[in-house]
Design a protein around this motif. Structure first.
Motif, short mmCIF file in Angstrom:
data_model
loop_
_atom_site.label_atom_id
_atom_site.label_comp_id
_atom_site.label_asym_id
_atom_site.label_seq_id
_atom_site.Cartn_x
_atom_site.Cartn_y
_atom_site.Cartn_z
N LEU A 1 0.82 -1.21 0.00
CA LEU A 1 0.00 0.00 0.00
C LEU A 1 0.85 1.27 0.00
O LEU A 1 0.54 2.24 -0.69
CB LEU A 1 -0.96 0.00 1.19
N ILE A 2 1.94 1.26 0.74
CA ILE A 2 2.82 2.43 0.80
C ILE A 2 3.50 2.66 -0.54
O ILE A 2 3.58 3.80 -1.01
CB ILE A 2 3.85 2.27 1.94
N ILE A 3 3.96 1.60 -1.18
CA ILE A 3 4.59 1.75 -2.50
C ILE A 3 3.57 2.23 -3.52
O ILE A 3 3.86 3.09 -4.35
CB ILE A 3 5.26 0.44 -2.93
N ARG A 4 2.36 1.69 -3.47
CA ARG A 4 1.31 2.11 -4.41
C ARG A 4 0.97 3.58 -4.22
O ARG A 4 0.80 4.33 -5.19
CB ARG A 4 0.08 1.24 -4.21
N LEU A 5 0.87 4.03 -2.97
CA LEU A 5 0.61 5.44 -2.68
C LEU A 5 1.74 6.32 -3.19
O LEU A 5 1.51 7.37 -3.79
CB LEU A 5 0.40 5.64 -1.18
N ALA A 6 2.97 5.90 -2.98
CA ALA A 6 4.12 6.69 -3.43
C ALA A 6 4.14 6.82 -4.95
O ALA A 6 4.41 7.89 -5.48
CB ALA A 6 5.41 6.05 -2.93
N VAL A 7 3.85 5.73 -5.65
CA VAL A 7 3.82 5.78 -7.12
C VAL A 7 2.71 6.70 -7.59
O VAL A 7 2.90 7.50 -8.51
CB VAL A 7 3.66 4.36 -7.70
N HIS A 8 1.55 6.62 -6.95
CA HIS A 8 0.42 7.47 -7.33
C HIS A 8 0.76 8.94 -7.14
O HIS A 8 0.52 9.77 -8.02
CB HIS A 8 -0.81 7.10 -6.51
N ILE A 9 1.32 9.29 -5.99
CA ILE A 9 1.68 10.68 -5.72
C ILE A 9 2.75 11.15 -6.69
O ILE A 9 2.70 12.27 -7.19
CB ILE A 9 2.13 10.84 -4.25
N PHE A 10 3.72 10.30 -6.99
CA PHE A 10 4.77 10.68 -7.93
C PHE A 10 4.19 10.92 -9.32
O PHE A 10 4.53 11.90 -9.98
CB PHE A 10 5.85 9.60 -7.99
N ARG A 11 3.31 10.04 -9.77
CA ARG A 11 2.74 10.17 -11.12
C ARG A 11 1.86 11.40 -11.27
O ARG A 11 1.90 12.08 -12.28
CB ARG A 11 1.89 8.95 -11.44
N TYR A 12 1.02 11.65 -10.29
CA TYR A 12 -0.01 12.66 -10.44
C TYR A 12 0.26 13.97 -9.72
O TYR A 12 -0.54 14.88 -9.81
CB TYR A 12 -1.36 12.11 -9.98
N GLY A 13 1.36 14.10 -9.05
CA GLY A 13 1.56 15.35 -8.33
C GLY A 13 2.98 15.82 -8.22
O GLY A 13 3.27 17.00 -8.37
N PHE A 14 3.90 14.94 -8.00
CA PHE A 14 5.26 15.36 -7.70
C PHE A 14 5.97 15.89 -8.93
O PHE A 14 6.84 16.73 -8.82
CB PHE A 14 6.04 14.19 -7.10
N ILE A 15 5.62 15.42 -10.11
CA ILE A 15 6.30 15.85 -11.32
C ILE A 15 5.97 17.30 -11.63
O ILE A 15 6.74 18.00 -12.25
CB ILE A 15 5.92 14.93 -12.51
N GLN A 16 4.83 17.77 -11.18
CA GLN A 16 4.43 19.14 -11.44
C GLN A 16 5.32 20.09 -10.65
O GLN A 16 5.35 20.08 -9.42
CB GLN A 16 2.97 19.34 -11.02
N CYS A 17 6.07 20.91 -11.34
CA CYS A 17 7.00 21.83 -10.70
C CYS A 17 6.45 23.24 -10.60
O CYS A 17 7.08 24.11 -10.01
CB CYS A 17 8.32 21.87 -11.46
N SER A 18 5.28 23.50 -11.16
CA SER A 18 4.75 24.86 -11.22
C SER A 18 3.99 25.26 -9.96
O SER A 18 3.63 26.42 -9.81
CB SER A 18 3.84 25.01 -12.43
N GLY A 19 3.72 24.33 -9.07
CA GLY A 19 2.96 24.68 -7.87
C GLY A 19 3.17 23.65 -6.78
O GLY A 19 3.89 22.68 -6.93
N LYS A 20 2.51 23.91 -5.65
CA LYS A 20 2.61 23.00 -4.51
C LYS A 20 1.83 21.71 -4.76
O LYS A 20 0.85 21.71 -5.48
CB LYS A 20 2.06 23.65 -3.25
N LEU A 21 2.27 20.64 -4.12
CA LEU A 21 1.57 19.37 -4.20
C LEU A 21 0.43 19.36 -3.20
O LEU A 21 0.63 19.57 -2.01
CB LEU A 21 2.52 18.21 -3.90
N SER A 22 -0.78 19.13 -3.68
CA SER A 22 -1.95 19.04 -2.83
C SER A 22 -2.37 17.57 -2.76
O SER A 22 -2.61 16.95 -3.79
CB SER A 22 -3.08 19.88 -3.41
#
Length: 65
Positions: free
Chosen positions: A30-51
Protein backbone atom coordinates in the motif's frame (compact mmCIF):
# COMPACT_ATOMS: atom_id res chain seq x y z
CA UNK A 1 9.16 -3.63 16.54
CA UNK A 2 7.32 -5.64 19.17
CA UNK A 3 7.33 -8.71 16.93
CA UNK A 4 11.11 -8.41 16.49
CA UNK A 5 11.61 -8.33 20.25
CA UNK A 6 9.23 -11.24 20.83
CA UNK A 7 11.00 -13.22 18.12
CA UNK A 8 14.39 -12.45 19.67
CA UNK A 9 13.20 -13.80 23.03
CA UNK A 10 11.51 -16.81 21.42
CA UNK A 11 7.96 -15.97 22.45
CA UNK A 12 6.53 -15.39 18.96
CA UNK A 13 4.49 -18.34 17.70
CA UNK A 14 4.35 -19.47 14.07
CA UNK A 15 0.80 -18.19 13.64
CA UNK A 16 1.69 -14.77 15.05
CA UNK A 17 4.79 -14.60 12.86
CA UNK A 18 2.72 -15.40 9.78
CA UNK A 19 0.23 -12.67 10.67
CA UNK A 20 3.02 -10.13 11.19
CA UNK A 21 4.64 -11.04 7.86
CA UNK A 22 1.30 -10.69 6.07
CA UNK A 23 0.70 -7.30 7.69
CA UNK A 24 4.15 -6.09 6.62
CA UNK A 25 3.66 -7.24 3.03
CA UNK A 26 0.25 -5.57 2.78
CA UNK A 27 1.47 -2.33 4.38
CA UNK A 28 4.53 -2.28 2.11
CA UNK A 29 2.38 -2.80 -0.99
CA UNK A 30 0.00 0.00 0.00
CA UNK A 31 2.82 2.43 0.80
CA UNK A 32 4.59 1.75 -2.50
CA UNK A 33 1.31 2.11 -4.41
CA UNK A 34 0.61 5.44 -2.68
CA UNK A 35 4.12 6.69 -3.43
CA UNK A 36 3.82 5.78 -7.12
CA UNK A 37 0.42 7.47 -7.33
CA UNK A 38 1.68 10.68 -5.72
CA UNK A 39 4.77 10.68 -7.93
CA UNK A 40 2.74 10.17 -11.12
CA UNK A 41 -0.01 12.66 -10.44
CA UNK A 42 1.56 15.35 -8.33
CA UNK A 43 5.26 15.36 -7.70
CA UNK A 44 6.30 15.85 -11.32
CA UNK A 45 4.43 19.14 -11.44
CA UNK A 46 7.00 21.83 -10.70
CA UNK A 47 4.75 24.86 -11.22
CA UNK A 48 2.96 24.68 -7.87
CA UNK A 49 2.61 23.00 -4.51
CA UNK A 50 1.57 19.37 -4.20
CA UNK A 51 -1.95 19.04 -2.83
CA UNK A 52 -2.81 15.62 -1.42
CA UNK A 53 -6.51 16.13 -2.18
CA UNK A 54 -5.66 17.28 -5.69
CA UNK A 55 -3.76 14.09 -6.45
CA UNK A 56 -6.77 11.89 -5.66
CA UNK A 57 -9.40 13.80 -7.65
CA UNK A 58 -11.16 11.68 -10.23
CA UNK A 59 -10.73 12.61 -13.87
CA UNK A 60 -7.47 14.45 -13.37
CA UNK A 61 -4.75 14.03 -15.92
CA UNK A 62 -1.26 13.11 -14.86
CA UNK A 63 1.11 16.05 -14.65
CA UNK A 64 3.47 16.35 -17.56
CA UNK A 65 1.20 14.56 -20.04
Amino acid sequence: MTAMHRNAFGTLSQVEATIVIAELVIAGFLIIRLAVHIFRYGFIQCSGKLSITGTFRKGGTPAGK
